[in-house]
Design an enzyme around this catalytic site. Sequence first.
Site, PDB file in Angstrom:
ATOM      1  N   ASN A 151       6.029 -12.388  -3.360  1.00  0.00           N
ATOM      2  CA  ASN A 151       4.630 -12.050  -3.581  1.00  0.00           C
ATOM      3  C   ASN A 151       3.886 -13.347  -3.923  1.00  0.00           C
ATOM      4  OD1 ASN A 151       2.186 -11.150  -4.483  1.00  0.00           O
ATOM      5  ND2 ASN A 151       2.999  -9.790  -6.072  1.00  0.00           N
ATOM      6  N   ARG A 179       4.869  -9.027   0.096  1.00  0.00           N
ATOM      7  CA  ARG A 179       3.719  -8.213  -0.295  1.00  0.00           C
ATOM      8  C   ARG A 179       2.477  -8.830   0.335  1.00  0.00           C
ATOM      9  NH1 ARG A 179       0.243  -8.192  -5.687  1.00  0.00           N
ATOM     10  NH2 ARG A 179      -0.912  -6.285  -5.284  1.00  0.00           N
ATOM     11  N   HIS A 223      -3.087  -1.302  -4.557  1.00  0.00           N
ATOM     12  CA  HIS A 223      -1.963  -0.800  -5.375  1.00  0.00           C
ATOM     13  C   HIS A 223      -1.217   0.317  -4.651  1.00  0.00           C
ATOM     14  CE1 HIS A 223      -4.186  -1.945  -9.363  1.00  0.00           C
ATOM     15  NE2 HIS A 223      -3.342  -2.907  -9.009  1.00  0.00           N
ATOM     16  N   ARG A 225     -12.232  -7.580 -14.430  1.00  0.00           N
ATOM     17  CA  ARG A 225     -13.138  -7.103 -13.363  1.00  0.00           C
ATOM     18  C   ARG A 225     -14.002  -5.956 -13.876  1.00  0.00           C
ATOM     19  NH1 ARG A 225      -8.406  -6.017  -9.391  1.00  0.00           N
ATOM     20  NH2 ARG A 225      -7.443  -8.077  -9.415  1.00  0.00           N
ATOM     21  N   GLU A 273       7.152  -1.754  -7.502  1.00  0.00           N
ATOM     22  CA  GLU A 273       6.639  -2.072  -6.168  1.00  0.00           C
ATOM     23  C   GLU A 273       7.652  -2.905  -5.379  1.00  0.00           C
ATOM     24  OE1 GLU A 273       3.326  -3.187  -8.691  1.00  0.00           O
ATOM     25  OE2 GLU A 273       2.031  -3.005  -6.940  1.00  0.00           O
TER      26      GLU A 273
END
Length: 405
Positions: free
Chosen positions: A7, A91, A180, A241, A384
């Site tokens: 990733n 990913r 996600h 965010r 994940e």
Amino acid sequence: MKVLVINCGSSSIKYQLIHTEDKETLCKGLVERIGAVTSIIRQEWKGEKPVKKSLALDNHTIALKTVMELLVDADNDYLSSLDEIEAVGHRVVHGGETFKDSVLIDEDVEEAIQEAFDIAPLHNPPNLQGIRAAKEHLPNVPHVAVFDTAFHQTLPSKAYLYGIPNRLYRRYKIRRYGFHGTSHYYVSRKYYKLADIKKKGSKIITCHLGNGASITAIKDGESIDTSMGFTPLEGLVMGTRSGDIDPSILFYLIEKEELSLANVHALLNKHSGLLGLSGYAADMRDLIEEAEDGDKRSQEAIDVFCYRAKKYIGSYIASMNGVDAIIFTGGIGENSSLIRSKILSDMSSFGIEIDESKNNLSGEKPLISSEDSKVGVYVIPTNEELVIAIDAAKIAITSKQTPWA
Ligand code: ADP
């Protein structure tokens, strides 16, 4: 099969070596500050103490070369040579509308990932850099891309279209994509197994609450709506965010504070959310501590975070005309009984009731709702990397069987 999962961020690489049949992580590592004067690698083999090294790593290719050297340099039997790695899973954040599933990476796939640079400028470029660097070091094994957006490609148009001129969707593909996806997919599948439920007829809501956070409505096993949008900025209040805001605020601010586009981008992505609200921290643990010490703004930040999550859950109950289970995951969702409890407080008219004693002991059993609760509430740790490894292994096997496909 031993699969390396990679990733790549703009200055970091997270990696795991996973044995897919045993569903076991043999090694995990993190390279940070690639391109800086000193980069840092932390690597941890299963059952061993983490090892940390500081050295200069100019780019992703050099960083991955060092990772490969470290992987075979270990004093254990988990990996004696790189030849034992049979596939690499990458990913990739944005697959646009092109990718509904994971794919074997060829030139066309690389091109499609590059085409999405425009809509994912922060994520797709380092993802592709990582793919190219890994291919250099492991040229003889299949490399597979697993997209964060893929699981949400089942959204109907009423959920993915924005209320803006349709030509903007047709011309620029401006729409809700959702992110996600791998995590929402993983915890939903874990729930079907745990609760012994069939996908068909099921209605669940998955809440991935970490630094980034999103909530997804899953009906009959398919994502039908999700809180992140065209980019991961929309939806919930996150670490730094903003999540949803009235777009007119931007016009107002650009005028009042003479902000540039780059300023606005940084404001909403890096200086907002929990950090902006509290003026203290983006990390939920710090905020909880500070709020307990009486800090009003930290408490407000937590309140806004939880209220926004509650509103999304309520709206998805409306979208699906009910819900069987709500699942919490991600750093906050898995670890904070306080936040789970606050989000689901006063929802008894929806048949949602948490059992606080189970909630406080959630590490032991995943079900935390009370016996009277009509809706099951679960805490399921996400994984994940395992999804990426298993997809990569499956595609590697198929590509060996049908090399002409
Ligand atoms: P990322 O999105 O970077 O993968 P994580 O899923 O690791 O993030 O989540 C990080 C968030 O989880 C941080 O806000 C951290 O404070 C929070 N967190 C971790 N443990 C706890 C805890 N015990 N209580 C509250 N928040 C926690």
